[in-house]
Design a protein around this motif. Structure first.
Motif, PDB file in Angstrom:
ATOM      1  N   VAL A   1       0.835  -1.199   0.000  1.00  0.00           N
ATOM      2  CA  VAL A   1       0.000   0.000   0.000  1.00  0.00           C
ATOM      3  C   VAL A   1       0.871   1.249   0.000  1.00  0.00           C
ATOM      4  O   VAL A   1       0.565   2.250  -0.670  1.00  0.00           O
ATOM      5  CB  VAL A   1      -0.952  -0.016   1.212  1.00  0.00           C
ATOM      6  N   ARG A   2       1.970   1.194   0.710  1.00  0.00           N
ATOM      7  CA  ARG A   2       2.886   2.336   0.741  1.00  0.00           C
ATOM      8  C   ARG A   2       3.489   2.597  -0.646  1.00  0.00           C
ATOM      9  O   ARG A   2       3.648   3.754  -1.061  1.00  0.00           O
ATOM     10  CB  ARG A   2       3.993   2.072   1.761  1.00  0.00           C
ATOM     11  N   VAL A   3       3.824   1.528  -1.368  1.00  0.00           N
ATOM     12  CA  VAL A   3       4.325   1.692  -2.738  1.00  0.00           C
ATOM     13  C   VAL A   3       3.247   2.333  -3.608  1.00  0.00           C
ATOM     14  O   VAL A   3       3.526   3.240  -4.407  1.00  0.00           O
ATOM     15  CB  VAL A   3       4.772   0.334  -3.316  1.00  0.00           C
ATOM     16  N   ILE A   4       2.007   1.869  -3.449  1.00  0.00           N
ATOM     17  CA  ILE A   4       0.899   2.416  -4.243  1.00  0.00           C
ATOM     18  C   ILE A   4       0.723   3.907  -3.971  1.00  0.00           C
ATOM     19  O   ILE A   4       0.487   4.704  -4.886  1.00  0.00           O
ATOM     20  CB  ILE A   4      -0.398   1.651  -3.929  1.00  0.00           C
ATOM     21  N   ARG A   5       0.870   4.308  -2.735  1.00  0.00           N
ATOM     22  CA  ARG A   5       0.640   5.709  -2.380  1.00  0.00           C
ATOM     23  C   ARG A   5       1.795   6.621  -2.783  1.00  0.00           C
ATOM     24  O   ARG A   5       1.593   7.799  -3.065  1.00  0.00           O
ATOM     25  CB  ARG A   5       0.409   5.832  -0.874  1.00  0.00           C
ATOM     26  N   ARG A   6       3.011   6.075  -2.831  1.00  0.00           N
ATOM     27  CA  ARG A   6       4.183   6.930  -3.008  1.00  0.00           C
ATOM     28  C   ARG A   6       4.764   6.920  -4.418  1.00  0.00           C
ATOM     29  O   ARG A   6       5.450   7.872  -4.803  1.00  0.00           O
ATOM     30  CB  ARG A   6       5.292   6.502  -2.027  1.00  0.00           C
ATOM     31  N   HIS A   7       4.504   5.865  -5.184  1.00  0.00           N
ATOM     32  CA  HIS A   7       5.205   5.751  -6.468  1.00  0.00           C
ATOM     33  C   HIS A   7       4.592   6.695  -7.502  1.00  0.00           C
ATOM     34  O   HIS A   7       3.367   6.778  -7.628  1.00  0.00           O
ATOM     35  CB  HIS A   7       5.163   4.316  -6.986  1.00  0.00           C
ATOM     36  N   PRO A   8       5.416   7.402  -8.276  1.00  0.00           N
ATOM     37  CA  PRO A   8       4.874   8.345  -9.259  1.00  0.00           C
ATOM     38  C   PRO A   8       4.381   7.691 -10.541  1.00  0.00           C
ATOM     39  O   PRO A   8       3.606   8.292 -11.283  1.00  0.00           O
ATOM     40  CB  PRO A   8       6.070   9.256  -9.561  1.00  0.00           C
TER      41      PRO A   8
ATOM     42  N   ALA B   1       3.372   1.174 -11.952  1.00  0.00           N
ATOM     43  CA  ALA B   1       3.859   0.587 -10.702  1.00  0.00           C
ATOM     44  C   ALA B   1       2.734   0.494  -9.680  1.00  0.00           C
ATOM     45  O   ALA B   1       2.589  -0.524  -8.989  1.00  0.00           O
ATOM     46  CB  ALA B   1       5.020   1.412 -10.162  1.00  0.00           C
ATOM     47  N   ARG B   2       1.921   1.515  -9.587  1.00  0.00           N
ATOM     48  CA  ARG B   2       0.828   1.510  -8.607  1.00  0.00           C
ATOM     49  C   ARG B   2      -0.209   0.442  -8.947  1.00  0.00           C
ATOM     50  O   ARG B   2      -0.660  -0.301  -8.070  1.00  0.00           O
ATOM     51  CB  ARG B   2       0.171   2.886  -8.561  1.00  0.00           C
ATOM     52  N   ILE B   3      -0.593   0.371 -10.214  1.00  0.00           N
ATOM     53  CA  ILE B   3      -1.649  -0.566 -10.610  1.00  0.00           C
ATOM     54  C   ILE B   3      -1.163  -2.013 -10.504  1.00  0.00           C
ATOM     55  O   ILE B   3      -1.876  -2.885  -9.994  1.00  0.00           O
ATOM     56  CB  ILE B   3      -2.118  -0.245 -12.043  1.00  0.00           C
ATOM     57  N   THR B   4       0.054  -2.282 -10.950  1.00  0.00           N
ATOM     58  CA  THR B   4       0.598  -3.639 -10.855  1.00  0.00           C
ATOM     59  C   THR B   4       0.757  -4.056  -9.404  1.00  0.00           C
ATOM     60  O   THR B   4       0.458  -5.203  -9.039  1.00  0.00           O
ATOM     61  CB  THR B   4       1.952  -3.726 -11.585  1.00  0.00           C
TER      62      THR B   4
END
Length: 412
Positions: free
Chosen positions: A315-322, A326-329
């Motif tokens: 979840v942290r990757v989803i929130r922080r990645h531009p 990356a977020r969807i995968t």
């Protein structure tokens, strides 16, 4: 004085940031994801050894036979995970379409005479001399990458149904999930639907289209369940309060007995009674029951906490990645791994009928372990490319230098 100290920390922004510094670090996602995955893998190897040793001896094999196989699969998955964790997002984006095409072709091989094989009514394996694999596990990762690449490209157009549902539903839904359903593997198909839903949710597909997806999925699953005598029997036994404990309810009953007999601290590692051929699939789908029996409530809560940390990191990757891919995968992989874990645990504790999906990173099974580790490697690659993460990782001294520094201080 004792009560004033926390108030002082709370009132001082600098001290508060210091107290929470490691959680706000750019590399928190990376280390939490790697650490929780490693601990789940270690727990899985230990519990596979414990839960499989008796049946291995009864079959005339070594007590370590299943454990050594699982260790071999972990050693195969480790370099794949490390390789995936070093791939840039642009490379993963280019791999999306070829990976999905290869995954579907691999899945179709289960229907080729002489290649396809199965067990428990499922035709979902490819079996060759010296090799057997479950293509649907590779298909999960391929579908997650493909959904990330396609939905990220269509983000500005997802408010229109033509772009929200095409090509996601026909190519990413009907084809891969349909091939799995043709092999009668309803459990894996449910996980693929979760994966598809997670990707579309993170991509902010309008809710009316998500509702359409859910309704369509349920409409497709109902006839598959009702037409399968084995599945209807499982559901009836799950809903019934007085089913045959020697047949339909046997596995669920013994799984519950294993969990209940563990108590708070468990009977002790290796002391399970259910693994003595009482509980079917003790080292596969019902390994969580053996964890509860041998390690108790503390052990089961530890496993749940590690999956919660895994979810937190993703979840942290989803929130922080531009990067939207990356977020969807990551959202798709999150729903796959954590969602499958919740389904498995719900089956063991009796909240769902017996479905037949393993506990990720813990249950015995080569294809599932290798592809789950590869998927975690993909998310690690995204975590490495979070804002500031690459610089923070590059600035840290190598493992060798840190080890030498510790040894130097010890000698001093």
């Amino acid at each position: 004085m004792v009560s004033a100290q926390p108030d002082a920390v709370a009132a001082d922004p600098a001290r508060r940031r210091s107290a929470l510094g490691h959680w706000n670090s750019a590399v928190t996602s990376y280390y939490v994801l790697a650490g929780s995955s490693a601990l789940l893998l270690v727990i899985g190897l230990v519990m596979v050894l414990s839960s499989s040793s008796v049946e291995s001896l009864q079959k005339g094999n070594s007590a370590y036979a299943v454990f050594l196989d699982q260790t071999k699969f972990a050693l195969i998955g480790l370099p794949l995970m490390l390789l995936a964790s070093r791939l840039p997002v642009r490379v993963l984006r280019k791999l999306a379409w070829p990976a999905l095409a290869a995954g579907v072709v691999f899945q179709m091989m289960v229907f080729v005479p002489g290649l396809g094989c199965g067990a428990g009514g499922n035709q979902n394996w490819v079996c060759l001399p010296g090799f057997s694999g479950q293509p649907s596990e590779a298909l999960k990762l391929a579908l997650a990458l493909w959904l990330g690449a396609v939905l990220a490209r269509k983000l500005p157009l997802l408010h229109r149904w033509q772009h929200a549902l095409v090509p996601v539903i026909p190519i990413g839904g009907i084809i891969p999930i349909g091939t799995v359903l043709l092999g009668q593997d309803l459990g894996t198909a449910m996980v693929l639907l979760l994966l598809l839903f997670g990707a579309m949710w993170i991509a902010a597909v309008p809710r009316r289209y998500l509702v359409t997806l859910i309704v369509g999925g349920v409409a497709a699953v109902i006839p598959l369940v009702t037409l399968g005598h084995n599945r209807v029997g499982r559901i009836r036994s799950w809903l019934s309060g007085s089913c045959d404990v020697q047949n339909e309810c046997y596995q669920t009953l013994h799984g519950g007995w294993g969990l209940a007999s563990g108590g708070w601290g468990g009977l002790g590692l290796g002391e399970s009674r259910e693994k003595w051929s009482y509980l079917p699939a003790a080292h596969n789908d019902f390994i969580f029951a053996i964890i509860g029996e041998e390690l108790g409530l503390i052990g089961t809560l530890l496993v749940l906490a590690l999956f919660a940390l895994l979810a937190f990191a993703m979840v942290r990757v989803i929130r922080r990645h531009p990067d939207p891919m990356a977020r969807i995968t990551t959202g798709a992989i999150l729903c796959w791994i954590v969602g499958q874990a919740m389904i498995n645990i719900a089956v063991v504790i009796g909240l769902l009928p017996v479905i037949g999906v393993p506990l990720p990173l813990v249950s015995a099974g080569g294809s599932a372990l290798i592809m789950t580790m590869a998927a975690i490697g993909v998310v690690l690659a995204f975590a490495r490319s979070e804002p500031g993460a690459a610089e923070a990782l590059a600035a840290r001294p190598s493992v060798v230098r840190r080890s030498l520094a510790v040894l130097g201080r010890a000698r001093g």
